[in-house]
Design a protein around this motif. Sequence first.
Motif, PDB file in Angstrom:
ATOM      1  N   THR A   1       6.931 -10.849 -23.366  1.00  0.00           N
ATOM      2  CA  THR A   1       5.571 -10.391 -23.420  1.00  0.00           C
ATOM      3  C   THR A   1       5.370  -9.173 -24.534  1.00  0.00           C
ATOM      4  OG1 THR A   1       5.638  -8.756 -21.762  1.00  0.00           O
ATOM      5  CG2 THR A   1       4.972 -10.990 -21.168  1.00  0.00           C
ATOM      6  N   HIS A   2       4.247  -9.102 -25.233  1.00  0.00           N
ATOM      7  CA  HIS A   2       4.126  -8.071 -26.102  1.00  0.00           C
ATOM      8  C   HIS A   2       3.813  -6.778 -25.607  1.00  0.00           C
ATOM      9  CE1 HIS A   2       0.036  -9.668 -25.520  1.00  0.00           C
ATOM     10  NE2 HIS A   2      -0.433  -8.746 -26.123  1.00  0.00           N
ATOM     11  N   ARG A   3       3.541  -6.581 -24.409  1.00  0.00           N
ATOM     12  CA  ARG A   3       3.264  -5.383 -23.673  1.00  0.00           C
ATOM     13  C   ARG A   3       3.679  -5.461 -22.067  1.00  0.00           C
ATOM     14  NH1 ARG A   3      -1.687  -5.650 -26.360  1.00  0.00           N
ATOM     15  NH2 ARG A   3      -1.854  -4.171 -28.185  1.00  0.00           N
ATOM     16  N   VAL A   4       3.925  -4.367 -21.686  1.00  0.00           N
ATOM     17  CA  VAL A   4       4.451  -4.514 -20.167  1.00  0.00           C
ATOM     18  C   VAL A   4       3.463  -5.086 -19.444  1.00  0.00           C
ATOM     19  CG1 VAL A   4       5.048  -3.191 -18.332  1.00  0.00           C
ATOM     20  CG2 VAL A   4       5.859  -2.317 -20.529  1.00  0.00           C
ATOM     21  N   PRO A   5       3.654  -6.089 -18.661  1.00  0.00           N
ATOM     22  CA  PRO A   5       2.480  -6.824 -17.999  1.00  0.00           C
ATOM     23  C   PRO A   5       2.154  -6.117 -16.529  1.00  0.00           C
ATOM     24  CG  PRO A   5       4.770  -8.106 -17.575  1.00  0.00           C
ATOM     25  CD  PRO A   5       4.940  -6.758 -18.396  1.00  0.00           C
ATOM     26  N   TYR A   6       2.064  -4.785 -16.512  1.00  0.00           N
ATOM     27  CA  TYR A   6       1.524  -4.115 -15.404  1.00  0.00           C
ATOM     28  C   TYR A   6       1.237  -2.756 -15.863  1.00  0.00           C
ATOM     29  CZ  TYR A   6       1.004  -2.861 -10.457  1.00  0.00           C
ATOM     30  OH  TYR A   6       0.427  -2.524  -9.307  1.00  0.00           O
TER      31      TYR A   6
ATOM     32  N   ALA B   1      11.558 -10.092 -20.557  1.00  0.00           N
ATOM     33  CA  ALA B   1      11.662  -9.134 -21.805  1.00  0.00           C
ATOM     34  C   ALA B   1      10.426  -8.932 -22.336  1.00  0.00           C
ATOM     35  CB  ALA B   1      12.575  -9.774 -22.587  1.00  0.00           C
ATOM     36  N   CYS B   2      10.207  -7.217 -22.435  1.00  0.00           N
ATOM     37  CA  CYS B   2       8.870  -6.942 -22.974  1.00  0.00           C
ATOM     38  C   CYS B   2       8.764  -5.610 -24.090  1.00  0.00           C
ATOM     39  CB  CYS B   2       7.683  -6.816 -21.893  1.00  0.00           C
ATOM     40  SG  CYS B   2       8.302  -5.358 -20.721  1.00  0.00           S
ATOM     41  N   LEU B   3       7.941  -5.459 -24.747  1.00  0.00           N
ATOM     42  CA  LEU B   3       8.095  -4.247 -25.690  1.00  0.00           C
ATOM     43  C   LEU B   3       6.949  -3.376 -24.768  1.00  0.00           C
ATOM     44  CD1 LEU B   3       7.242  -5.492 -29.214  1.00  0.00           C
ATOM     45  CD2 LEU B   3       9.559  -4.573 -28.257  1.00  0.00           C
ATOM     46  N   ALA B   4       7.112  -1.884 -24.928  1.00  0.00           N
ATOM     47  CA  ALA B   4       6.407  -0.831 -24.446  1.00  0.00           C
ATOM     48  C   ALA B   4       5.782  -0.102 -25.227  1.00  0.00           C
ATOM     49  CB  ALA B   4       7.143  -0.078 -23.069  1.00  0.00           C
ATOM     50  N   ASP B   5       4.549   0.173 -25.320  1.00  0.00           N
ATOM     51  CA  ASP B   5       3.820   1.132 -26.134  1.00  0.00           C
ATOM     52  C   ASP B   5       3.948   2.508 -25.887  1.00  0.00           C
ATOM     53  OD1 ASP B   5       3.169  -0.834 -28.001  1.00  0.00           O
ATOM     54  OD2 ASP B   5       1.356  -1.270 -26.914  1.00  0.00           O
TER      55      ASP B   5
ATOM     56  N   ILE C   1      11.579  -2.776 -23.841  1.00  0.00           N
ATOM     57  CA  ILE C   1      12.267  -1.969 -24.735  1.00  0.00           C
ATOM     58  C   ILE C   1      11.087  -1.275 -25.588  1.00  0.00           C
ATOM     59  CG2 ILE C   1      13.022  -2.500 -27.148  1.00  0.00           C
ATOM     60  CD1 ILE C   1      14.575  -3.670 -24.940  1.00  0.00           C
ATOM     61  N   PRO C   2      11.453  -0.094 -25.573  1.00  0.00           N
ATOM     62  CA  PRO C   2      10.394   0.966 -26.280  1.00  0.00           C
ATOM     63  C   PRO C   2       9.999   0.570 -27.807  1.00  0.00           C
ATOM     64  CG  PRO C   2      12.020   2.143 -25.015  1.00  0.00           C
ATOM     65  CD  PRO C   2      12.626   0.797 -25.338  1.00  0.00           C
ATOM     66  N   ALA C   3       8.630   0.532 -27.936  1.00  0.00           N
ATOM     67  CA  ALA C   3       8.370   0.201 -29.438  1.00  0.00           C
ATOM     68  C   ALA C   3       8.144   1.352 -29.931  1.00  0.00           C
ATOM     69  CB  ALA C   3       7.040  -0.500 -29.273  1.00  0.00           C
ATOM     70  N   ASP C   4       8.681   1.603 -31.406  1.00  0.00           N
ATOM     71  CA  ASP C   4       8.358   2.817 -32.196  1.00  0.00           C
ATOM     72  C   ASP C   4       7.213   2.720 -33.042  1.00  0.00           C
ATOM     73  OD1 ASP C   4       8.733   4.683 -34.532  1.00  0.00           O
ATOM     74  OD2 ASP C   4      10.789   4.843 -34.250  1.00  0.00           O
ATOM     75  N   ARG C   5       6.229   3.383 -32.889  1.00  0.00           N
ATOM     76  CA  ARG C   5       4.915   3.425 -33.256  1.00  0.00           C
ATOM     77  C   ARG C   5       4.959   3.660 -34.906  1.00  0.00           C
ATOM     78  NH1 ARG C   5       0.269   5.577 -29.225  1.00  0.00           N
ATOM     79  NH2 ARG C   5       0.824   4.243 -27.521  1.00  0.00           N
TER      80      ARG C   5
END
Length: 417
Positions: A11-16, A42-46, A67-71
């Motif tokens: 998923t492209h964001r944490v689903p919760y 497996a997901c990315l976190a903004d 996985i933390p996303a680097d803005r």
Amino acid sequence: MPHLPSILYVTHRVPYPPDKGDRIRTYHTLRYLSTRYKVLLACLADEPVPDSTQQVLHSLCQQVAIIPADRFKRWGRMGWSILTGGVTSISAFHSQVLQALIQHWSHNLEFDLTLVSSSAMAPYIAIPELRNTPRVVDLVDVDSEKWNNYAVSSFFPKSFVFQREGKALRQYERMLAKTSDALLLVSDAESDLFRSLVPDAPVHTISNGVDLEYFHPSHDEVRPNHCVFVGALDYLPNIDAVCWFAQEVWPEVTRKCPGATFSIVGRKPAPRVLALASIAGIEVVGQVADVRPHVHRSSVVIAPLRIARGLQNKVLEAMAMGKPVLSSPAALAGLHQHVPNPAQCVTTNSEWVSRLLQLFNKPDLCQQLGQSGRDYVESWYSWDRCLQPLHELFVKIMQKPVQSGKTQPLSLGAPAS
């Protein structure tokens, strides 16, 4: 204990928590699948993920990787994508760390099926290790059409950027139709649109539902002559909707009904939205911990979207709470067309004014429409009902003979690494 098939869900964001459109769909999908499959998420976190969120996800999944996303890097990749003609929305979610994690999992585990949320995450399951694993892409909406709509409603240079993104994404969606076992869309209208672009696409409608226990009618006292809009207020279609309504419809409402009030509720109000507070009778509430009290106290919930794709959660939630809904045609297009729904559809400015005043003046009609709305979502939009076809689809896909060779470039829309 029976053997449960294993699913990789990316998923492209944490689903919760399920507090916005994409999270609502991914969370309820995850919760539904967790009772029938072993799910590795497996997901990315903004943004930082609290322990409480991680605990919920671990309770539903066999393994969880956030996985933390680097803005900063994200903006750089998007800029590079614009310059090189890539798909910007794919570049925005490119992560070498997430890609390496999925490759590692795939070396050590055998998945029965892979599922990704949105076209932006599709490159992650194109790795060689997953070439023989059935792949399903949850497009939700035809995003290329969304960007085309943005282009039409914007001025240069934004219109050029939006048009270019729509064209690039349309090409990518066509490719996904040839390389995926199934593409999921949130409504029949979106599925029909995709089929008009790719007639033989493996498209399936998997509708959103609504949490009928969380969104429920209330006996809270209703504010007379009061309407509310709920939605993310940094999202272009919502910004356009509330600004249009406030500037083109609301002044006539207050002229004919002095003392009428309009609340705008949602996260991260854009400057254009904040400026609406200067208009008589309008309150920009902004982000709240719980939108339900604001809806419960309203006489009418409005959804005046002029740009809309898919199915509007805000409409389902308002009906689940027993509220009459006044809506544009675009915001209702994703609902089941073969079943009459009780939301009031309006088109012209004068219709908006007259229908809203009618509902303000007739509490009994509001109650009747609200009860009809609750009955409607109970019959058609429980999550179990909406997601049952997903389970049936997965079973069919996993029973088919394996088709190998369905790979596509991982670097599409992202810089080489």
